[in-house]
Scaffold this motif. Sequence first.
Motif, short mmCIF file in Angstrom:
data_model
loop_
_atom_site.label_atom_id
_atom_site.label_comp_id
_atom_site.label_asym_id
_atom_site.label_seq_id
_atom_site.Cartn_x
_atom_site.Cartn_y
_atom_site.Cartn_z
N GLY A 66 0.81 -1.22 0.00
CA GLY A 66 0.00 0.00 0.00
C GLY A 66 0.84 1.27 0.00
N ALA A 67 1.97 1.24 0.71
CA ALA A 67 2.85 2.41 0.74
C ALA A 67 3.53 2.59 -0.61
N LEU A 68 3.95 1.49 -1.21
CA LEU A 68 4.59 1.53 -2.52
C LEU A 68 3.62 2.06 -3.57
N ALA A 69 2.37 1.60 -3.51
CA ALA A 69 1.34 2.06 -4.46
C ALA A 69 1.09 3.55 -4.31
N SER A 70 1.17 4.04 -3.08
CA SER A 70 0.92 5.45 -2.81
C SER A 70 2.07 6.35 -3.23
N GLU A 71 3.30 5.83 -3.06
CA GLU A 71 4.47 6.69 -3.23
C GLU A 71 5.17 6.59 -4.58
N MET A 72 4.97 5.50 -5.33
CA MET A 72 5.67 5.36 -6.61
C MET A 72 4.76 4.71 -7.65
N THR A 73 4.76 5.23 -8.85
CA THR A 73 3.92 4.66 -9.90
C THR A 73 4.38 3.25 -10.25
N PRO A 74 3.46 2.31 -10.42
CA PRO A 74 3.82 0.94 -10.83
C PRO A 74 4.45 0.88 -12.21
N LEU A 75 4.39 1.99 -12.96
CA LEU A 75 4.98 2.03 -14.29
C LEU A 75 6.50 2.12 -14.24
N TYR A 76 7.05 2.43 -13.06
CA TYR A 76 8.49 2.50 -12.93
C TYR A 76 9.12 1.11 -13.02
N HIS A 77 10.40 1.08 -13.31
CA HIS A 77 11.15 -0.17 -13.46
C HIS A 77 11.11 -0.97 -12.15
N ALA A 78 11.15 -2.30 -12.29
CA ALA A 78 11.06 -3.18 -11.13
C ALA A 78 12.15 -2.90 -10.10
N GLU A 79 13.36 -2.59 -10.54
CA GLU A 79 14.46 -2.33 -9.60
C GLU A 79 14.24 -1.03 -8.83
N ALA A 80 13.61 -0.05 -9.47
CA ALA A 80 13.28 1.20 -8.76
C ALA A 80 12.21 0.93 -7.71
N LEU A 81 11.24 0.10 -8.05
CA LEU A 81 10.19 -0.27 -7.10
C LEU A 81 10.77 -1.04 -5.92
N LYS A 82 11.74 -1.88 -6.18
CA LYS A 82 12.38 -2.62 -5.08
C LYS A 82 13.14 -1.66 -4.17
N ALA A 83 13.82 -0.70 -4.76
CA ALA A 83 14.54 0.29 -3.95
C ALA A 83 13.56 1.06 -3.07
N GLN A 84 12.43 1.45 -3.65
CA GLN A 84 11.42 2.19 -2.88
C GLN A 84 10.83 1.31 -1.78
#
Length: 324
Positions: A66-84
């Motif tokens: 839920g925090a990831l969905a709120s703070e970063m677009t899912p359109l970003y690269h998987a590695e950026a999402l992992k960092a977030q």
Amino acid sequence: MKRSLLLALILLFFMVTLPLSVFIIPNTDDDLSATGEYSHNSSQIKVLLTEENKTVTVSMTEYLIGALASEMTPLYHAEALKAQAAVCRTYAEKMIEQQKKNPSSELKGADISDDSSKHQGYMTEQERKEKFGEQFETYEEKLSDAVKESGSYIITYDGELITAAFHAISSGQTESSKNLWGSELPYLQPVQSAGDKLSPDYASTVTLTDAQFKEKAAALKGAALSDNSDEWIGKTSVSDSGTVLSITIGGKEFTGLEVREAMGLRSPCFTVKHEDGSFTFSVTGYGHGAGMSQYGADYMARQGSSWQEIIKHYFTGVEIEKAE
């Protein structure tokens, strides 16, 4: 003899069939590790949902999605999402630790709120379904995968959880914590983030008439605006990262962060020009500018960087550890 043997058999039966926890004296402080320090491996977190004014307890996995969905677009690269995800986990664990040491009455017993202006944001599963619509399952899977890969890691400096600051877009170089908040943190130092300049949202402009500027400047306590609007703005000091360290408005100095909030700017990196009865702010970046740039993280990921490399680029000298 037979009686003793019978009692032993009965005891053996209960030891095998009953849960082991029955025979273990519980720890009276579940938040402390064997060393007496706070554990950084919370399985649950209490979240204050501000609009509903209620606190819910959710699993750490659900919270991070839920925090990831709120703070970063899912359109970003998987590695950026992992960092977030690792950044969000670190932020959450630090909030839990702080609330146990010094509870905030504003949180009403919760560990954290979903108010992104005060903490990091959080979206419930229902909110995610409403926001993502037909793409919910696709995005949910991508967010869940990121959390599965890195959500069990925390970021530390000298053995302590860091202040996991992040922002949308930097000016091209991130900012130091000292220049923004007056506190020197060795891991929040300026680093290059050149990819941010490629963002379509890198630059923005805010134009205010004299009347509009005066109205907004009322939020800057101590600013005394004369009848001559050409005199309203004085000396400006700027950091190497482009952050306005101080700007004189109405005879008083203010920080770029204060002016950003008062004037509705995207970041404290700006210049201002007054002509023809209007003030024009030319702004670069989006957010305070310290820590990890989210757009920069996505850019690095698309250039081949791993989530660990992204974190170690934006947070100087840190370690990435398994939460335990």
